[in-house]
Enzyme design. Structure first.
Site, mmCIF file in Angstrom:
data_model
loop_
_atom_site.group_PDB
_atom_site.id
_atom_site.type_symbol
_atom_site.label_atom_id
_atom_site.label_comp_id
_atom_site.label_asym_id
_atom_site.label_seq_id
_atom_site.Cartn_x
_atom_site.Cartn_y
_atom_site.Cartn_z
ATOM 1 N N GLY A 180 3.718 1.891 7.752
ATOM 2 C CA GLY A 180 2.386 1.975 8.226
ATOM 3 C C GLY A 180 1.856 3.425 8.209
ATOM 4 O O GLY A 180 0.885 3.935 8.690
ATOM 5 N N GLY A 181 2.883 4.257 7.383
ATOM 6 C CA GLY A 181 2.487 5.538 7.257
ATOM 7 C C GLY A 181 1.116 5.892 6.546
ATOM 8 O O GLY A 181 0.085 6.695 6.508
ATOM 9 N N GLY A 182 0.630 4.774 5.756
ATOM 10 C CA GLY A 182 -0.565 4.787 5.270
ATOM 11 C C GLY A 182 -1.724 4.003 6.159
ATOM 12 O O GLY A 182 -2.636 3.523 5.531
ATOM 13 N N ASP B 252 6.289 -4.114 -1.401
ATOM 14 C CA ASP B 252 5.706 -3.160 -0.479
ATOM 15 C C ASP B 252 6.780 -2.029 -0.427
ATOM 16 O O ASP B 252 8.045 -2.197 -0.591
ATOM 17 C CB ASP B 252 4.977 -3.508 0.674
ATOM 18 C CG ASP B 252 4.123 -2.584 1.431
ATOM 19 O OD1 ASP B 252 3.775 -1.468 0.789
ATOM 20 O OD2 ASP B 252 3.580 -2.827 2.491
ATOM 21 N N GLY B 253 6.228 -0.594 -0.190
ATOM 22 C CA GLY B 253 6.976 0.519 0.287
ATOM 23 C C GLY B 253 7.269 0.427 1.696
ATOM 24 O O GLY B 253 7.169 -0.512 2.460
ATOM 25 N N THR C 30 0.896 -1.049 0.053
ATOM 26 C CA THR C 30 -0.032 0.051 0.039
ATOM 27 C C THR C 30 0.767 1.251 -0.018
ATOM 28 O O THR C 30 1.936 1.259 0.556
ATOM 29 C CB THR C 30 -0.891 -0.095 1.422
ATOM 30 O OG1 THR C 30 -1.585 -1.184 1.212
ATOM 31 C CG2 THR C 30 -1.650 1.236 1.338
ATOM 32 N N ASP D 253 8.378 3.390 5.120
ATOM 33 C CA ASP D 253 8.642 4.518 5.498
ATOM 34 C C ASP D 253 9.902 5.055 5.925
ATOM 35 O O ASP D 253 10.738 5.940 5.886
ATOM 36 C CB ASP D 253 7.680 4.805 6.754
ATOM 37 C CG ASP D 253 6.379 4.964 6.288
ATOM 38 O OD1 ASP D 253 5.974 5.658 5.371
ATOM 39 O OD2 ASP D 253 5.379 4.085 7.090
ATOM 40 N N SER E 251 1.932 5.245 -1.881
ATOM 41 C CA SER E 251 2.288 6.027 -3.256
ATOM 42 C C SER E 251 3.395 5.249 -4.141
ATOM 43 O O SER E 251 3.291 5.208 -5.357
ATOM 44 C CB SER E 251 2.742 7.351 -3.178
ATOM 45 O OG SER E 251 3.769 7.573 -2.251
ATOM 46 N N GLU F 53 -0.606 -5.490 5.853
ATOM 47 C CA GLU F 53 0.608 -5.623 5.152
ATOM 48 C C GLU F 53 1.624 -6.785 5.801
ATOM 49 O O GLU F 53 2.206 -7.739 5.080
ATOM 50 C CB GLU F 53 1.437 -4.335 5.222
ATOM 51 C CG GLU F 53 0.858 -3.193 4.264
ATOM 52 C CD GLU F 53 1.547 -1.832 4.527
ATOM 53 O OE1 GLU F 53 1.032 -1.150 3.853
ATOM 54 O OE2 GLU F 53 2.088 -1.633 5.479
#
Ligand code: 5RP
Length: 221
Positions: A95-97, A81-82, A28, A84, A30, A103
């Site tokens: 978990g910024g999103g 996945d990205g 999840t 932070d 950007s 996740e």
């Protein structure tokens, strides 16, 4: 290159890790949105995706990529996945999103976590980014107090956010995450904590880092 260009670069580079004929785990955020856009171009090569959020599910489905329920899948080769923050061992803060719990569930199904991130996410010691923690609402104040006592961290409820699971996110400031494995294990034991955004047990095995010089591939053994 702008940060958005770096995200697009690593999002596309992650296609090389998608295994044809299998289900891919999708994170999840950007950066992952760039990956999803690129994945649509090869969607006929995969069986589908397992998604880590309502948001990613909507994007995948809008692009015609089948989304499978995690309960239908026993194992997947790769989760993309990205992050932070990511350190030199592949440990991450995520978990910024607000999607950290799902996740972790999808990452746990995967043989390999491939992190995609721009170089601003690479840190020596994690903790500058406020640590996200998903909590059951009735435990928010108790977990907040516990962070202050145990780690000297200041937790606050993320305003206006309810997770896909109906819970709250605490953002914890003032931490130096010097032992990610120990801290993850400890916080996970606290009553009311659904999951903590330290990804130590489920760390990245590969990181595709977007830099001004192009994509740098970091491998963590
Ligand atoms: C969402 C996440 C994201 O992976 C993380 O916040 C990075 O997001 P972005 O790619 O937008 O910087 O953990 O819960």
């Amino acid at each position: 290159m702008t940060q958005d260009e770096l995200k697009a670069l690593v999002g596309r580079a992650a296609l090389a890790y998608v295994v044809p004929g299998t289900v891919v785990g999708v994170g999840t955020g950007s950066t992952v949105n760039c990956f999803i856009a690129a994945l649509a171009e090869i969607k006929h090569q995969i069986l589908g995706a397992v998604s880590s959020s309502v948001q990613s599910t909507a994007r995948l489905q809008a692009l015609g990529i089948p989304v499978l329920d995690a309960n239908q899948v026993e194992q997947i080769p790769v989760y993309i996945d990205g992050a932070d923050e990511i350190d030199h061992q592949g440990f991450m803060v995520k978990g910024g999103g607000a999607a950290l719990t799902r996740e972790k569930i999808v990452a746990d199904l995967a043989e390999r976590f491939v992190c995609i991130a721009d170089e601003s996410k690479r840190v020596a010691v994690m903790g500058r980014f406020p640590l996200p923690v998903e909590v059951i609402p009735m435990a928010a104040a108790q977990v907040t107090r516990r962070f202050a006592v145990a780690y000297g961290g200041t937790a606050s409820v993320r305003p206006g956010v309810t997770t896909d699971n109906g819970n709250l996110i605490l953002d914890v400031r003032g931490l130096a995450i010097t032992d990610p494995l120990a801290m993850e294990t400890e916080i996970n034991q606290w009553p009311g904590v659904v999951s903590v955004g330290i990804f130590a047990r489920l760390r990245a095995r590969v990181c595709l880092l977007g830099t001004a010089q192009g994509v740098q591939t970091l491998v963590f053994d």
